[in-house]
Design a protein around this motif. Structure first.
Motif, PDB file in Angstrom:
ATOM      1  N   ARG A   1     -10.503  -2.436  -3.195  1.00  0.00           N
ATOM      2  CA  ARG A   1     -10.578  -1.168  -2.670  1.00  0.00           C
ATOM      3  C   ARG A   1     -11.293  -0.408  -3.168  1.00  0.00           C
ATOM      4  O   ARG A   1     -10.226  -0.073  -4.926  1.00  0.00           O
ATOM      5  CB  ARG A   1      -9.389  -1.157  -1.466  1.00  0.00           C
TER       6      ARG A   1
ATOM      7  N   GLY B   1     -15.919   1.489  -1.830  1.00  0.00           N
ATOM      8  CA  GLY B   1     -16.311   0.321  -0.427  1.00  0.00           C
ATOM      9  C   GLY B   1     -15.136  -0.870  -0.540  1.00  0.00           C
ATOM     10  O   GLY B   1     -14.723  -0.600  -1.949  1.00  0.00           O
ATOM     11  N   GLU B   2     -15.523  -1.913  -0.509  1.00  0.00           N
ATOM     12  CA  GLU B   2     -13.762  -3.250  -0.212  1.00  0.00           C
ATOM     13  C   GLU B   2     -14.911  -4.103  -0.869  1.00  0.00           C
ATOM     14  O   GLU B   2     -15.777  -4.314  -0.036  1.00  0.00           O
ATOM     15  CB  GLU B   2     -13.383  -2.998   0.486  1.00  0.00           C
ATOM     16  N   ARG B   3     -14.431  -5.950  -1.358  1.00  0.00           N
ATOM     17  CA  ARG B   3     -15.013  -6.147  -1.584  1.00  0.00           C
ATOM     18  C   ARG B   3     -14.287  -7.750  -2.380  1.00  0.00           C
ATOM     19  O   ARG B   3     -13.145  -7.218  -3.000  1.00  0.00           O
ATOM     20  CB  ARG B   3     -16.082  -6.366  -2.754  1.00  0.00           C
ATOM     21  N   THR B   4     -14.398  -8.638  -2.092  1.00  0.00           N
ATOM     22  CA  THR B   4     -13.661 -10.034  -2.607  1.00  0.00           C
ATOM     23  C   THR B   4     -14.218 -10.467  -3.914  1.00  0.00           C
ATOM     24  O   THR B   4     -15.374  -9.930  -4.295  1.00  0.00           O
ATOM     25  CB  THR B   4     -14.042 -11.427  -1.900  1.00  0.00           C
TER      26      THR B   4
ATOM     27  N   HIS C   1      -3.172  -0.668  -8.962  1.00  0.00           N
ATOM     28  CA  HIS C   1      -3.476   0.221  -8.604  1.00  0.00           C
ATOM     29  C   HIS C   1      -3.399   1.247 -10.119  1.00  0.00           C
ATOM     30  O   HIS C   1      -2.917   1.596 -10.671  1.00  0.00           O
ATOM     31  CB  HIS C   1      -2.367   1.374  -7.682  1.00  0.00           C
TER      32      HIS C   1
ATOM     33  N   GLU D   1      -8.039   3.117  -7.325  1.00  0.00           N
ATOM     34  CA  GLU D   1      -8.930   1.206  -7.329  1.00  0.00           C
ATOM     35  C   GLU D   1      -7.699   0.379  -6.571  1.00  0.00           C
ATOM     36  O   GLU D   1      -6.863   1.388  -7.786  1.00  0.00           O
ATOM     37  CB  GLU D   1      -9.491   1.142  -8.554  1.00  0.00           C
ATOM     38  N   ARG D   2      -8.269  -0.064  -5.945  1.00  0.00           N
ATOM     39  CA  ARG D   2      -6.961  -0.917  -5.997  1.00  0.00           C
ATOM     40  C   ARG D   2      -7.071  -2.740  -5.343  1.00  0.00           C
ATOM     41  O   ARG D   2      -7.474  -3.237  -4.749  1.00  0.00           O
ATOM     42  CB  ARG D   2      -5.629  -0.957  -4.658  1.00  0.00           C
TER      43      ARG D   2
ATOM     44  N   ASP E   1       1.124  -0.957  -0.021  1.00  0.00           N
ATOM     45  CA  ASP E   1       0.132   0.243  -0.179  1.00  0.00           C
ATOM     46  C   ASP E   1       1.041   1.145   0.204  1.00  0.00           C
ATOM     47  O   ASP E   1       0.187   2.654  -0.647  1.00  0.00           O
ATOM     48  CB  ASP E   1      -1.019  -0.034   1.151  1.00  0.00           C
TER      49      ASP E   1
ATOM     50  N   ARG F   1      -8.571  -8.934  -3.674  1.00  0.00           N
ATOM     51  CA  ARG F   1     -10.201  -7.915  -3.453  1.00  0.00           C
ATOM     52  C   ARG F   1      -9.857  -6.972  -4.026  1.00  0.00           C
ATOM     53  O   ARG F   1      -8.502  -6.132  -4.700  1.00  0.00           O
ATOM     54  CB  ARG F   1      -9.418  -7.564  -1.522  1.00  0.00           C
TER      55      ARG F   1
END
Length: 262
Positions: free
Chosen positions: A138, A142-145, A120, A126-127, A11, A136
């Motif tokens: 991010r 929000g964050e999601r699988t 990235h 967006e990552r 990160d 995942r």
């Protein structure tokens, strides 16, 4: 370094490279052509170089024993157990055109096997990350699988490639055209973003040729972590680049390989 600490370090790499790149996006900057001897246009920008300098410095300070392979400044210690594989801007042509379908690729290989990857996209914040077991996203929403979608039939598949002119004239181009003729639709020009959309379940196949390791190493753990498969056209490992196929569904991967290897 623990898995959590490694994630934080990646990160930090994304934060720093994004800060180096974004002042150039949709702005005026110098542009060079790396091609020689009449080869096709191969652009590199100030942003590419600035970001890779930052990435290399941070990796060298934190992991002085690790190797680095980057697009702009070559390789060092690539015989090390752990090697970082970097493409500061994958999709430089999109970057030059002001299109947000580019990204910074940060990959980590261990004994030649890609084990962690991040794409990235700092302009969109967006990552996409993966470790081969999970993946995942991010984003500001929000964050999601990430999970690839099930699609076993070529006739129902969406195919992406950066440019159909990637494929050499003759058998290579003919095999791609044969595959493209069997899918529902195809899209061009997304570079690394296509692989991330495959991991997100938006498209089903990515087929390319002429890739370098820094074009694909970071993306393999993301796609495979989301449930997809990434190989060379002959079914072997894809980490070395060259002809690459990624599929969201293993059954679709098998069907596509039969077309690419008649």
């Amino acid at each position: 370094m623990s898995v959590v600490e490694l994630g934080r370090f990646m990160d930090d790499l994304a934060d720093a490279s994004g800060k180096a790149i974004l002042p150039f996006f949709r702005a005026q900057f110098s542009l060079d052509d790396k091609a020689r001897g009449g080869a096709p246009f191969d652009p590199v920008t100030e942003a590419d170089r600035a970001a890779e300098v930052v990435l290399r410095a941070m990796i060298g300070q934190t992991f002085p024993g690790h190797g680095i392979l980057g697009e702009e400044f070559g390789s060092e210690r690539t015989d090390a157990e752990c090697v970082w594989v970097l493409d500061p801007i994958d999709g430089t042509r999109a970057f030059i055109g002001g299109l947000p379908t580019w990204g910074t690729l940060i990959g980590l290989s261990r004994n030649g096997v890609p084990v962690r990857g991040m794409m990235h996209q700092p302009y969109l914040a967006e990552r996409f990350t993966g470790d081969g077991r999970s993946a995942r996203l991010r984003a500001p929403s929000g964050e999601r699988t990430l999970r690839t979608r099930r699609c076993a039939d070529l006739a129902q598949a969406i195919l992406a490639t950066t440019d159909p002119r990637l494929f050499a004239a003759g058998a290579e181009a003919e095999r791609f055209r044969s595959l493209e003729g069997q899918v529902r639709m195809s899209r061009y020009g997304a570079d690394c973003y296509a692989y991330c959309m495959l991991a997100a379940g938006q498209i089903d196949l990515v087929v390319e040729a002429g890739l370098k390791p820094y074009d694909i190493v970071a993306l393999i753990p993301i796609v495979e972590g989301a449930g997809g498969r990434v190989t060379a056209w002959d079914g072997g490992p894809a980490a070395g680049g060259g002809r690459v196929i990624a599929a969201g569904d293993p059954r679709l991967h098998e069907a596509a390989l039969k077309v690419l290897n008649p």
